[in-house]
Design a protein around this motif. Structure first.
Motif, mmCIF file in Angstrom:
data_model
loop_
_atom_site.group_PDB
_atom_site.id
_atom_site.type_symbol
_atom_site.label_atom_id
_atom_site.label_comp_id
_atom_site.label_asym_id
_atom_site.label_seq_id
_atom_site.Cartn_x
_atom_site.Cartn_y
_atom_site.Cartn_z
ATOM 1 N N LYS A 13 2.218 0.346 -8.761
ATOM 2 C CA LYS A 13 1.413 1.542 -9.012
ATOM 3 C C LYS A 13 0.888 2.172 -7.727
ATOM 4 O O LYS A 13 0.669 3.368 -7.662
ATOM 5 C CB LYS A 13 0.226 1.187 -9.916
ATOM 6 C CG LYS A 13 0.608 0.778 -11.325
ATOM 7 C CD LYS A 13 -0.623 0.345 -12.114
ATOM 8 C CE LYS A 13 -0.353 -0.042 -13.539
ATOM 9 N NZ LYS A 13 0.835 -0.735 -13.857
ATOM 10 N N THR A 14 0.676 1.345 -6.702
ATOM 11 C CA THR A 14 0.030 1.814 -5.479
ATOM 12 C C THR A 14 0.922 1.564 -4.264
ATOM 13 O O THR A 14 1.403 0.454 -4.066
ATOM 14 C CB THR A 14 -1.316 1.094 -5.281
ATOM 15 O OG1 THR A 14 -2.106 1.291 -6.459
ATOM 16 C CG2 THR A 14 -2.067 1.641 -4.086
ATOM 17 N N ARG A 65 4.096 12.458 -7.101
ATOM 18 C CA ARG A 65 4.464 13.213 -8.310
ATOM 19 C C ARG A 65 5.084 12.307 -9.364
ATOM 20 O O ARG A 65 4.982 12.575 -10.557
ATOM 21 C CB ARG A 65 5.430 14.350 -7.961
ATOM 22 C CG ARG A 65 4.756 15.571 -7.369
ATOM 23 C CD ARG A 65 5.653 16.798 -7.391
ATOM 24 N NE ARG A 65 6.989 16.543 -6.867
ATOM 25 C CZ ARG A 65 7.376 16.743 -5.606
ATOM 26 N NH1 ARG A 65 6.527 17.212 -4.723
ATOM 27 N NH2 ARG A 65 8.606 16.486 -5.229
ATOM 28 N N ALA A 66 5.731 11.235 -8.925
ATOM 29 C CA ALA A 66 6.359 10.281 -9.858
ATOM 30 C C ALA A 66 5.317 9.345 -10.481
ATOM 31 O O ALA A 66 5.667 8.518 -11.320
ATOM 32 C CB ALA A 66 7.438 9.479 -9.140
ATOM 33 N N GLY A 67 4.050 9.472 -10.052
ATOM 34 C CA GLY A 67 2.989 8.708 -10.691
ATOM 35 C C GLY A 67 2.360 7.598 -9.863
ATOM 36 O O GLY A 67 1.465 6.902 -10.333
ATOM 37 N N TYR A 68 2.807 7.434 -8.634
ATOM 38 C CA TYR A 68 2.243 6.390 -7.778
ATOM 39 C C TYR A 68 0.998 6.899 -7.055
ATOM 40 O O TYR A 68 0.930 8.064 -6.679
ATOM 41 C CB TYR A 68 3.264 5.934 -6.725
ATOM 42 C CG TYR A 68 4.472 5.268 -7.311
ATOM 43 C CD1 TYR A 68 4.490 3.897 -7.557
ATOM 44 C CD2 TYR A 68 5.602 6.011 -7.635
ATOM 45 C CE1 TYR A 68 5.599 3.290 -8.104
ATOM 46 C CE2 TYR A 68 6.729 5.412 -8.185
ATOM 47 C CZ TYR A 68 6.717 4.050 -8.415
ATOM 48 O OH TYR A 68 7.811 3.457 -8.965
ATOM 49 N N LYS A 69 0.024 6.011 -6.851
ATOM 50 C CA LYS A 69 -1.125 6.329 -6.011
ATOM 51 C C LYS A 69 -0.689 6.090 -4.573
ATOM 52 O O LYS A 69 -0.164 5.027 -4.239
ATOM 53 C CB LYS A 69 -2.324 5.444 -6.343
ATOM 54 C CG LYS A 69 -3.481 5.661 -5.364
ATOM 55 C CD LYS A 69 -4.768 5.110 -5.878
ATOM 56 C CE LYS A 69 -5.882 5.218 -4.868
ATOM 57 N NZ LYS A 69 -6.327 6.542 -4.557
ATOM 58 N N LEU A 118 -2.210 14.323 1.352
ATOM 59 C CA LEU A 118 -1.898 14.390 -0.081
ATOM 60 C C LEU A 118 -3.145 14.198 -0.944
ATOM 61 O O LEU A 118 -3.092 13.624 -2.023
ATOM 62 C CB LEU A 118 -0.827 13.353 -0.447
ATOM 63 C CG LEU A 118 0.544 13.574 0.199
ATOM 64 C CD1 LEU A 118 1.430 12.355 0.004
ATOM 65 C CD2 LEU A 118 1.201 14.816 -0.377
ATOM 66 N N GLY A 119 -4.298 14.656 -0.438
ATOM 67 C CA GLY A 119 -5.540 14.565 -1.189
ATOM 68 C C GLY A 119 -6.176 13.187 -1.189
ATOM 69 O O GLY A 119 -7.125 12.940 -1.928
ATOM 70 N N GLU A 120 -5.664 12.277 -0.367
ATOM 71 C CA GLU A 120 -6.189 10.904 -0.306
ATOM 72 C C GLU A 120 -6.740 10.606 1.083
ATOM 73 O O GLU A 120 -6.178 11.027 2.090
ATOM 74 C CB GLU A 120 -5.073 9.896 -0.620
ATOM 75 C CG GLU A 120 -4.466 10.032 -2.009
ATOM 76 C CD GLU A 120 -5.386 9.557 -3.121
ATOM 77 O OE1 GLU A 120 -6.384 8.849 -2.827
ATOM 78 O OE2 GLU A 120 -5.116 9.885 -4.279
ATOM 79 N N LYS A 121 -7.834 9.852 1.129
ATOM 80 C CA LYS A 121 -8.447 9.417 2.386
ATOM 81 C C LYS A 121 -7.470 8.532 3.159
ATOM 82 O O LYS A 121 -6.846 7.648 2.591
ATOM 83 C CB LYS A 121 -9.722 8.632 2.063
ATOM 84 C CG LYS A 121 -10.395 7.994 3.260
ATOM 85 C CD LYS A 121 -11.534 7.070 2.798
ATOM 86 C CE LYS A 121 -12.338 6.480 3.905
ATOM 87 N NZ LYS A 121 -11.653 5.597 4.793
ATOM 88 N N ALA A 122 -7.369 8.765 4.459
ATOM 89 C CA ALA A 122 -6.505 7.954 5.307
ATOM 90 C C ALA A 122 -7.284 6.796 5.920
ATOM 91 O O ALA A 122 -8.482 6.911 6.198
ATOM 92 C CB ALA A 122 -5.897 8.807 6.416
ATOM 93 N N TYR A 123 -6.603 5.681 6.112
ATOM 94 C CA TYR A 123 -7.190 4.489 6.723
ATOM 95 C C TYR A 123 -6.559 4.273 8.095
ATOM 96 O O TYR A 123 -5.404 4.605 8.324
ATOM 97 C CB TYR A 123 -6.948 3.263 5.835
ATOM 98 C CG TYR A 123 -7.705 3.342 4.527
ATOM 99 C CD1 TYR A 123 -8.975 2.794 4.413
ATOM 100 C CD2 TYR A 123 -7.161 3.989 3.426
ATOM 101 C CE1 TYR A 123 -9.690 2.886 3.228
ATOM 102 C CE2 TYR A 123 -7.861 4.083 2.229
ATOM 103 C CZ TYR A 123 -9.117 3.529 2.139
ATOM 104 O OH TYR A 123 -9.825 3.622 0.965
ATOM 105 N N GLN A 124 -7.341 3.673 8.994
ATOM 106 C CA GLN A 124 -6.880 3.397 10.355
ATOM 107 C C GLN A 124 -5.725 2.393 10.368
ATOM 108 O O GLN A 124 -4.768 2.546 11.107
ATOM 109 C CB GLN A 124 -8.036 2.827 11.186
ATOM 110 C CG GLN A 124 -9.210 3.760 11.349
ATOM 111 C CD GLN A 124 -9.045 4.633 12.566
ATOM 112 O OE1 GLN A 124 -8.671 4.156 13.627
ATOM 113 N NE2 GLN A 124 -9.304 5.913 12.420
ATOM 114 N N GLN A 125 -5.859 1.339 9.551
ATOM 115 C CA GLN A 125 -4.844 0.286 9.507
ATOM 116 C C GLN A 125 -4.822 -0.326 8.116
ATOM 117 O O GLN A 125 -5.737 -0.152 7.328
ATOM 118 C CB GLN A 125 -5.105 -0.769 10.567
ATOM 119 C CG GLN A 125 -6.485 -1.384 10.476
ATOM 120 C CD GLN A 125 -6.831 -2.202 11.708
ATOM 121 O OE1 GLN A 125 -6.147 -2.140 12.723
ATOM 122 N NE2 GLN A 125 -7.874 -2.994 11.612
ATOM 123 N N LEU A 126 -3.777 -1.070 7.827
ATOM 124 C CA LEU A 126 -3.611 -1.679 6.501
ATOM 125 C C LEU A 126 -4.815 -2.522 6.091
ATOM 126 O O LEU A 126 -5.266 -2.461 4.951
ATOM 127 C CB LEU A 126 -2.370 -2.567 6.480
ATOM 128 C CG LEU A 126 -1.038 -1.913 6.193
ATOM 129 C CD1 LEU A 126 0.081 -2.926 6.354
ATOM 130 C CD2 LEU A 126 -1.012 -1.293 4.811
#
Length: 138
Positions: free
Chosen positions: A18-19, A42-46, A58-66
């Motif tokens: 999902k993510t 668009r296919a439904g994944y976060k 894409l409307g999502e907050k970015a993170y510095q690293q994993l």
């Protein structure tokens, strides 16, 4: 030698996930990382952007690293040059993910070996958008 999972394993991964955390996701619409990630969104994944040079994509907050991402990640999709894969693989190996997916043209033997010993799947040199449209698309 880098060996990707078979098509059935990849199909199952895409259907069960999902993510997707996208390492190297750009905030520029003309970049491949943006276009591929937008299609997966668009296919439904976060989509979770991981890029220290942007604030969001894409409307999502970015993170510095994993390791900064607090929510569960199913797939780590990498849009970085091959030489960056070992470092990303070491970070991903410490996380509970289903797979590390390196985009088309991105492959590194050492990174594969780092992740080979962990429970997650490793896919290299393959476009997630193309695989999704062939294997899991509607």
């Amino acid at each position: 030698m880098v060996t990707n999972p078979d098509q059935e394993q990849i199909r199952n991964l895409l259907q069960e996930s999902k993510t997707i955390a996208v390492v190297g996701l750009s905030d520029k619409a003309h970049r491949t990382s943006y276009q591929v990630s937008e299609a997966m969104q668009r296919a439904g994944y976060k989509i979770i952007p991981v890029n220290p040079t942007i604030e969001n994509s894409l409307g999502e907050k970015a993170y510095q690293q994993l390791s900064d991402v607090e929510e569960p990640i199913d797939i780590v999709n990498v849009f970085r040059r091959s030489e960056f894969l070992p470092g990303i693989a070491k970070e991903a190996a410490q996380m509970d993910i289903k797979a590390l997916w390196a985009q088309q043209g991105v492959i590194h033997q050492e990174a594969y070996e780092i992740l080979e010993d962990h429970h997650g799947m490793v896919i290299m040199d393959m476009c997630i958008k193309v695989a999704h449209s062939i294997l899991a698309g509607k």
